[in-house]
Structure formats: C-alpha cells, structure tokens
Write a protein that holds these residues in place. Structure first.
Motif, short mmCIF file in Angstrom:
data_model
loop_
_atom_site.label_atom_id
_atom_site.label_comp_id
_atom_site.label_asym_id
_atom_site.label_seq_id
_atom_site.Cartn_x
_atom_site.Cartn_y
_atom_site.Cartn_z
N PHE A 23 36.18 -155.60 -82.03
CA PHE A 23 36.56 -156.41 -83.19
C PHE A 23 35.71 -157.66 -83.37
N GLY A 24 34.72 -157.85 -82.52
CA GLY A 24 33.89 -159.04 -82.62
C GLY A 24 34.64 -160.28 -82.17
N ALA A 25 34.02 -161.43 -82.38
CA ALA A 25 34.63 -162.73 -82.12
C ALA A 25 33.85 -163.74 -82.93
N THR A 208 27.21 -148.48 -94.89
CA THR A 208 28.27 -149.49 -94.85
C THR A 208 28.28 -150.12 -93.47
N GLY A 209 28.39 -151.45 -93.43
CA GLY A 209 28.33 -152.15 -92.15
C GLY A 209 29.31 -153.31 -92.08
N ASN A 210 29.75 -153.61 -90.89
CA ASN A 210 30.64 -154.75 -90.66
C ASN A 210 29.83 -156.02 -90.44
N CYS A 211 30.36 -157.12 -90.93
CA CYS A 211 29.80 -158.43 -90.59
C CYS A 211 30.63 -159.12 -89.52
N HIS A 212 31.83 -158.59 -89.22
CA HIS A 212 32.69 -159.27 -88.25
C HIS A 212 32.38 -158.89 -86.81
N CYS A 216 29.24 -161.69 -86.23
CA CYS A 216 30.27 -162.65 -85.80
C CYS A 216 30.93 -163.39 -86.97
N ALA A 217 30.99 -162.78 -88.13
CA ALA A 217 31.72 -163.35 -89.26
C ALA A 217 33.22 -163.18 -89.05
#
Length: 394
Positions: A23-25, A208-212, A216-217
């Motif tokens: 989930f990132g941070a 499609t890509g995550n920034c989170h 680290c968004a």
C-alpha cells in the motif's frame, strides 16, 4: 541508507516495515500538503470544485506527464490501478469466442475483472503459464507468444507482478503483441517510481499505474494512460457530465475523466509535491532513488537466500524495488483469496513486529517472502527479518 530518512515518514517506530509494496507509505510533508488542500476545499467547496479544480488538475497532470514521458492529454486520473484495469475492460467490446490473454502471475483483482468481462461477452480467458523460477526475461516472452491466436483481442499483464515481484519484459511483450495485431493492457500498479518509465516509448495501448506505492503519494492517486487512437472507446467507470459537454477547448477524454462525481481530489493534487519531494531526497534525484532501492533489495535478497539455503527466483535484471525469496514448505491449507493471510505472516508481526508479505506461490504448501526496499529501510531491517525467519522456520 541511513536511518534519518525514516524521519520523513510517520511509520510506527516499533514496526520493521518491509512491505511498502502492498500500500506504499506517504511522507509527512506530502500529507501536510494534502491537509492544506483539504482545508482549502472545505473552506469554500463550490469555489474549489467548480472554479479552481480544473487548473489544479491540469498542473498535476502536466507534472506527472513529464515524469512518465508522455503527453498530458493522454492521462486521466483514477483512484487506483485496479479501477484503471476495470475502466478499460468494461469499456471494450468483445464477441463470443474472442480470447483475452494473461499470465498465471496476474494480480488477483485484475484477473477477476478479466474473468468477469469475459463471462459477460462469452469470451475466453487464456492463461500463459510462466516458468518458475524464471530463468530469463526471454523465457517469459517465449511462454506468452505461443498463446496468441487470430482470436486474441487483448493481453493483460502486470508490469511488476504482485505475487512474485517479477519485472516483466514489457517492451518486448508490447512490441511482439502489436506486431500480431493485439493491444496490451498493462497493470502498472508498481511501475511508476520503481522503474524508469517512458510511456511514449513503450507504446502500450493502455497503461494504468498507482502513485501511492513507489511514488509515495497519498492513497487514492493513480492514473490511466490510453493511447490517443484508442481513447474514443474508453469511458470512466462513472460516466458523468463530460459525456455530453459541448466544450471544444478540451479533449473528450479529459472531459470524461476530470469529473466523475463529487470526491476528494487532494490525493492526485499532491502528485507534483511528492514527485518534487522524493526526487529531492538524494543528489541524483529520482534515478538515484530507484537505483538505491533496487541495490538495497538485491543485497537483502542475496543475504536472505544465503541464510535460508535457497536460490533467487529470477535473474537480477527482472528485479526492481521488490524481490521474493523462497521459503521452506509451509502448512498445506488452501488460501482463501483475497483476504487470506499466511500464518507465518501473522507470526512475524505478532512475535517480532515485522511487516513482510508472505505469499503462497505457486500453490500451498510452497510460499515465499516478498521484500520491499524504500529509502527508510536499513540493513538492520533485513537482518531482523532473517533472524526472525530462521527462528520461526526451525
């Protein structure tokens, strides 16, 4: 990497956090920027959402487009990569007997979306089984291409596989599929911020890509890139006012994706700040951030393999900021996705306060540990993981 980097994050100091990949941070400075945007929104919601949001989105999209090396007009914001995958799949039309190709390493949520859409149209999901362990990037290409037939309509592939942390040979796959008249939908949940990425050069139909995650968004920031010739067929999951707008100063793609109903846009509006902030933490900017994380996880993988008496699951050129290490066979119970948690995962956390992903692969009782590397991680973190695993696996 020195410990002071951890001061930029609000992670629990009592937890060894080795699962950035899930989930990132988000750094506290970026969360502060998000709080400022939310305060501005709530101070005058109509002004913010009616009159100020459009130029703010344009600015965020322009910065992200530069980072991804692509035209800003071809980017739409979505809440996460899972939504991006479903957006494309639910927009396309298929016919009974059409074939939708993927691999056996595909992320469960995206595979579910593919299965659902195939069932709606009477299409067939074709699964290319990849070798495991993976001897080379070419072996992945060789495993996929024999499954392409005249009925193949789309290829869905992870850029970096969630279960196995493989960096797929995307350039070769996209080019080979296009030569055969098949477009590729890339689930790039882990790509941006982990790997150098030029969507312009890649040429995939859909990415499609995550920034989170590795950017680290804040959570809720992701994008969908659609090649311009394919944009007329793609609609957001929530069709809203842009669908019948008479404006001519913006593309229909932008009009459709920029407003899909009332929501909190602060996460995507923080993308410029997080790109600036993270890129400023090391002298070499983002290239050094990515290279540093990769070097760190490769060192950790090799050390852990040596301690456990196992071998890496893929060559080093298929590793980004995550890696997997095979563990001794575990309990034979069958996992119940998507909420199944391996007992070893729970014991690592409950007994040692280590957050590391344990995944059954390719099926129980076989399993591995997935390592993540971010600037806040130190060699001591991986040493603690090795000590804990050796104790638990005796």
């Amino acid at each position: 990497m020195s410990a002071p980097f951890r001061s930029h994050w609000s992670l629990d100091p009592e937890v060894v956090f080795l699962n950035h990949g899930s989930f990132g941070a988000c750094p506290t400075a970026v969360l502060q920027r998000q709080s400022e945007l939310r305060a501005r929104l709530e101070a005058e919601p109509v002004r913010f959402l009616h009159r100020e949001i459009e130029p703010l989105l344009d600015d965020a999209r322009a910065v992200l487009a530069t980072f991804l090396d692509v035209d800003a007009d071809d980017l739409g914001f979505v809440p996460n990569a899972t939504a991006g995958v479903s957006t494309v799949l639910r927009s396309l039309r298929f016919a009974p007997g059409d074939e939708l190709l993927t691999t056996d390493h595909e992320y469960n949520a995206s595979r579910n979306a593919l299965d659902f859409v195939a069932s709606q149209w009477g299409a067939k999901v074709v699964v290319a089984k990849l070798p495991w362990p993976v001897p080379s990037a070419q072996s992945v290409v060789d495993a996929v291409l024999p499954h392409v037939t005249p009925r193949t309509r789309l290829f869905l592939v992870d850029h970096v596989s969630s279960q196995t942390a493989l960096v797929m040979p995307l350039e070769q796959l996209v080019a080979a599929l296009r030569e055969r008249g098949v477009e590729t939908l890339v689930d790039g949940a882990h790509g941006p911020g982990m790997l150098p990425l030029s969507l312009r050069t890649l040429g995939a139909g859909y990415y499609t890509g995550n920034c989170h995650k590795w950017l680290c968004a804040p959570k809720g920031a992701a994008f969908l890139h659609v090649r311009r010739d394919l944009q007329p067929a793609i609609k957001p999951l929530s069709v809203s006012h842009g669908h019948n707008s008479r404006r001519t100063d913006r593309s229909r793609f932008r009009l459709d994706f920029d407003w899909t109903g009332t929501h909190d846009p602060s996460a995507v509006l923080c993308v410029p700040e997080v790109i600036r902030f993270m890129g400023g933490l090391l002298p070499g900017g983002w290239p050094e951030v990515m290279a540093s994380n990769r070097a760190k996880v490769l060192a950790a993988q090799n050390q852990l393999c040596a301690r456990l008496g196992t071998q890496p699951t893929c060559p080093e050129d298929m590793v980004g900021s995550m890696a997997t290490v095979t563990l001794p066979d575990g309990l034979p119970e069958v996992p119940q996705p998507p909420l199944y948690v391996d007992p070893l995962h729970l014991r690592l956390f409950d007994e040692y306060r280590i957050e590391a992903q344990i995944t059954p692969w390719p099926r129980p009782p076989h399993r591995h540990v997935r390592l993540s590397a971010q600037l806040y991680n130190t060699p001591a973190d991986y040493q603690a993981l090795g000590d804990a695993l050796e104790a638990l696996l005796r």
